[in-house]
Design a protein around this motif. Structure first.
Motif, PDB file in Angstrom:
ATOM      1  N   VAL A  13     -21.141 -31.933  78.531  1.00 39.09           N
ATOM      2  CA  VAL A  13     -21.186 -31.787  79.999  1.00 39.09           C
ATOM      3  C   VAL A  13     -20.775 -32.834  80.176  1.00 39.09           C
ATOM      4  O   VAL A  13     -20.845 -33.101  80.575  1.00 39.09           O
ATOM      5  N   ARG A  14     -19.340 -33.193  78.450  1.00 38.96           N
ATOM      6  CA  ARG A  14     -19.169 -33.954  79.669  1.00 38.96           C
ATOM      7  C   ARG A  14     -19.036 -35.413  79.397  1.00 38.96           C
ATOM      8  O   ARG A  14     -19.778 -36.055  79.380  1.00 38.96           O
ATOM      9  N   ARG A  15     -18.772 -36.358  79.450  1.00 42.40           N
ATOM     10  CA  ARG A  15     -17.741 -37.324  79.325  1.00 42.40           C
ATOM     11  C   ARG A  15     -17.977 -38.831  79.536  1.00 42.40           C
ATOM     12  O   ARG A  15     -17.054 -39.442  79.877  1.00 42.40           O
ATOM     13  N   PRO A 263     -13.460 -30.520  85.829  1.00 38.86           N
ATOM     14  CA  PRO A 263     -12.378 -30.251  84.874  1.00 38.86           C
ATOM     15  C   PRO A 263     -12.543 -28.934  84.124  1.00 38.86           C
ATOM     16  O   PRO A 263     -11.572 -28.190  83.935  1.00 38.86           O
ATOM     17  N   SER A 264     -13.761 -28.633  83.683  1.00 41.74           N
ATOM     18  CA  SER A 264     -13.979 -27.387  82.940  1.00 41.74           C
ATOM     19  C   SER A 264     -13.667 -26.174  83.805  1.00 41.74           C
ATOM     20  O   SER A 264     -13.087 -25.177  83.331  1.00 41.74           O
ATOM     21  N   GLN A 265     -14.047 -26.236  85.093  1.00 50.40           N
ATOM     22  CA  GLN A 265     -13.736 -25.137  86.003  1.00 50.40           C
ATOM     23  C   GLN A 265     -12.234 -25.023  86.235  1.00 50.40           C
ATOM     24  O   GLN A 265     -11.677 -23.916  86.253  1.00 50.40           O
ATOM     25  N   ARG A 266     -11.587 -26.165  86.413  1.00 46.81           N
ATOM     26  CA  ARG A 266     -10.136 -26.146  86.660  1.00 46.81           C
ATOM     27  C   ARG A 266      -9.386 -25.583  85.461  1.00 46.81           C
ATOM     28  O   ARG A 266      -8.409 -24.838  85.620  1.00 46.81           O
ATOM     29  N   ARG A 296      -2.341 -31.824  82.434  1.00 43.87           N
ATOM     30  CA  ARG A 296      -3.609 -32.453  82.810  1.00 43.87           C
ATOM     31  C   ARG A 296      -4.648 -32.426  81.698  1.00 43.87           C
ATOM     32  O   ARG A 296      -5.514 -33.301  81.634  1.00 43.87           O
ATOM     33  N   PHE A 297      -4.577 -31.413  80.840  1.00 46.30           N
ATOM     34  CA  PHE A 297      -5.637 -31.224  79.857  1.00 46.30           C
ATOM     35  C   PHE A 297      -5.073 -31.135  78.442  1.00 46.30           C
ATOM     36  O   PHE A 297      -5.387 -30.224  77.681  1.00 46.30           O
TER      37      PHE A 297
END
Length: 327
Positions: A13-15, A263-266, A296-297
């Protein structure tokens, strides 16, 4: 429902870069011997002032500053009862700051040291959710199971039931997860978290292959709780289910209503959008979505698939040099 010494080491979750070092430093300070020749002890009144300052910082949303104050008290105070309160607020501040590794460690210490404290149930909830977020699934199921058993009408009962179900799901026990959710759905104390329960119910049905049933629960969530913070996640799940069912217009309709903030949703949004458009023959729209994802990813596990989709879209658009460059 993953992070060593910080939320950043998980999903999701994450960064957060640098947080593990800080967390490790804090833990080392707390566990170090209280040497009065190096660190002057604080008296009861001074500790009370520092505790008041710390809770004030928490009220202001400055959880990191609050934890610094609390850590100072804990390593300098010899008053056991006061330290119990400090440890409780360390649990709360780390959890509210979504520093799940720290929250898990503090909560585990509190449960071990103070098994008869009236706040144990609240700490069990934090311990369980933090364990889930750090991918300690067995510990999550155990702590949240104890929370649900001991918690009575605790205000977090509904959301605790959701996270317990998520832990059971990730452990592969969909039957236990569904039993959990059905129980909590009809529990009056869980009414405020019924949107979470519906989400858990939908995920358990989806895992068991009941896509229509899962979509039905998600649509109920969107209908009954239009302002729910789970709205975007629910729409993304409906879009995903619709794509697998070949209902492409419905997929795109759900995506148009979604507002991915993380970001995960995008990432999920872009992949669903690209796949639906490529199946509809809308290669320019698919190309744009794949290109944004790949740009982006680039570090995502799905980046390779996105680049392949981008190349295929370019082939369909007749841009063979562009496709060759991508491939």
């Amino acid at each position: 429902m993953t992070f060593c010494l910080s939320k950043g080491l998980r999903r999701l979750v994450r960064r957060l870069g640098g947080q593990p070092l800080r967390a490790a430093l804090v833990l080392c300070l707390i566990s170090a011997p209280r040497c009065t020749s190096q660190v002057p002890p604080v008296g009861r009144e001074t500790a009370s002032v520092l505790l008041s300052e710390a809770t004030g910082w928490m009220d202001a949303g400055s959880y990191h500053v609050a934890r610094q104050k609390l850590a100072e008290i804990l390593r300098r105070s010899s008053f056991t009862e006061q330290n119990r309160n400090v440890l409780f607020w360390l649990v709360q501040s780390a959890f509210k700051d979504q520093e799940y590794e720290e929250a898990y460690q503090w909560a585990s210490e509190f449960v071990l040291e103070y098994p008869n404290d009236a706040r144990r149930v609240t700490v069990l909830y934090v311990q369980g959710v933090s364990a889930y977020q750090t991918r300690r699934l067995d510990e999550a199921a155990s702590a949240l199971g104890a929370f649900l058993k001991e918690g009575g009408n605790h205000p977090q009962r509904g959301v605790g039931c959701f996270w317990h179900a998520m832990a059971e799901l990730d452990r592969g026990d969909t039957t236990a997860a569904q039993d959990d959710i059905r129980q909590c759905y009809d529990d009056p104390s869980a009414r405020a978290y019924r949107d979470y329960i519906l989400m858990g119910w939908a995920l358990s049905l989806e895992r068991r292959g009941d896509l229509e049933g899962a979509a039905g629960r998600l649509e109920q969530l969107l209908s009954d709780f239009p302002q729910s913070e789970l709205g975007t996640d629910a729409r993304l799940r409906v879009a995903s289910i619709s794509l697998r069912q070949g209902r492409l217009a419905r997929t795109l309709n759900m995506l148009e209503q979604a507002t991915p903030a993380y970001p995960s949703q995008r990432q999920e949004y872009l992949l669903l959008q690209a796949e639906a458009n490529i199946q509809l023959g809308r290669y320019q729209a698919a190309r744009d979505a794949y290109d944004e994802f790949a740009t982006r990813f680039s570090g995502s596990p799905h980046a390779r698939n996105a680049r392949y989709g981008l190349g295929w879209s370019l082939v369909k658009l007749g841009d063979f040099p562009g496709a060759q460059a991508v491939f």
